[in-house]
Design a protein around this motif. Structure first.
Motif, mmCIF file in Angstrom:
data_model
loop_
_atom_site.group_PDB
_atom_site.id
_atom_site.type_symbol
_atom_site.label_atom_id
_atom_site.label_comp_id
_atom_site.label_asym_id
_atom_site.label_seq_id
_atom_site.Cartn_x
_atom_site.Cartn_y
_atom_site.Cartn_z
ATOM 1 N N LEU A 1 -33.325 -69.035 -6.154
ATOM 2 C CA LEU A 1 -33.256 -68.715 -7.576
ATOM 3 C C LEU A 1 -33.864 -67.344 -7.865
ATOM 4 N N VAL B 1 -32.269 -70.250 -15.466
ATOM 5 C CA VAL B 1 -32.916 -71.224 -14.588
ATOM 6 C C VAL B 1 -33.692 -72.183 -15.473
ATOM 7 N N ASP C 1 -32.595 -77.190 -12.468
ATOM 8 C CA ASP C 1 -32.908 -76.270 -11.378
ATOM 9 C C ASP C 1 -34.243 -76.607 -10.719
#
Length: 310
Positions: free
Chosen positions: A11, A73, A112
């Motif tokens: 990420l 995210v 996430d």
């Protein structure tokens, strides 16, 4: 806005994130939340943090930005007992329900990041709570998992194989985790998110601190007074109410291994000021060291260590 990879996860996150606790606890109107969060997304901010126990927060985010889900995210937290969940706090049964509830509230098919929400060291050592998040991850409900908390519990969590992300308190008056937890996170290449980077605005009058946050602000206000620092001591000139937020935010992201700092603003003006502050980059090394030295000296003067505020 600058992005960095969140530890060993895949990420990429911005150095500034949005913390959605305040919009829940302070009962911010839905339209205002929508304006703030979408303004930040438009500016490039891509990390949003919430939790199951922030009243209304997940639902507000689901309404406001679910249609932009591929742009950010999404991180939430689980473990606390709430009226909507059945079972004991930190039990696998409750955590499993909490993750499913977060998916519904946030109007998403996958989270996430999901963190255990400031549970004790004992709970971490038992392993069942983290095990529930492992199952959620393996079922595709979360991509990465971890722990939100401080001090010994955060240090322990940083050593667990299944932990990918640590969220912990780091700011000008909360530096314990810099020395005790951050090095462990760096060794294991964990993603690190700093909470309370603005130190609950401890430079303001304590009477201005709302609701539950007054308990944190009181401690932080006492610490800043003991440190004896003013913006002009650090080479800043002007109005302290403007300079302290910039100093605080830039101090937090000045430390290697801290990937993002989440700020729970409820004001568009403050949101834009935070963006402008971070655009200036980290503080100079000598300024960081001056703040670190003031913290260490004040601890020694009062005769006790200042732990991270969980």
């Amino acid at each position: 806005m600058e992005k960095v990879t969140l530890g060993k996860t895949s990420l990429d996150v911005t150095r500034l994130g949005f913390g959605a606790a305040n919009v829940g606890y302070l009962g911010v109107e839905r339209d205002k939340v929508e304006r703030i969060v979408n303004t930040l997304l438009d500016a490039g901010v891509n990390l949003i943090d919430t939790a199951e126990c922030y009243p209304g927060s997940e639902e507000l985010l689901g309404h406001s930005v679910a249609h932009r889900r591929d742009e950010f995210v999404l991180m939430t937290k689980a473990g606390h007992r709430t009226d909507e969940l059945v079972g004991d706090a930190w039990s696998p049964e409750l955590i499993t329900q909490s993750v499913d509830q977060s998916l519904r509230r946030l109007r998403t098919n996958s989270l996430d990041i999901v963190l255990l929400h400031s549970c004790s060291l004992q709970v971490l050592e038992q392993g069942d709570a983290l095990g529930a998040l492992v199952k959620a991850r393996d079922a595709g409900k979360a991509r990465f998992i971890g722990y939100s908390g401080d001090n010994e519990a955060a240090a322990y969590a940083a050593g667990l194989d299944d932990v990918d992300v640590i969220e912990m308190s780091v700011n000008i008056v909360d530096q314990h985790n810099i020395d005790t937890v951050l090095p462990l996170c760096q060794q294991r290449e964990l993603g690190v998110v700093a909470k309370r980077p603005l130190a609950n605005a401890c430079w303001k009058e304590l009477s201005l601190q709302p609701g539950m946050y007054s308990q944190y602000a009181e401690v932080y206000t006492q610490r800043l007074a003991a440190m004896g620092l003013k913006p002009e001591d650090l080479g800043f000139q002007g109005h302290a109410e403007i300079e302290w937020p910039e100093i605080a935010l830039r101090f937090t992201v000045s430390h290697a291994g801290i990937h993002s700092a989440i700020v729970g603003t409820t004001s568009l003006t403050n949101a834009r000021a935070n963006l402008a502050a971070l655009a200036k980059g980290p503080l100079a090394d000598d300024v960081v060291q001056q703040i670190r030295a003031a913290f260490a000296s004040a601890q020694q003067e009062v005769g006790q260590a200042w732990p991270g505020q969980t």
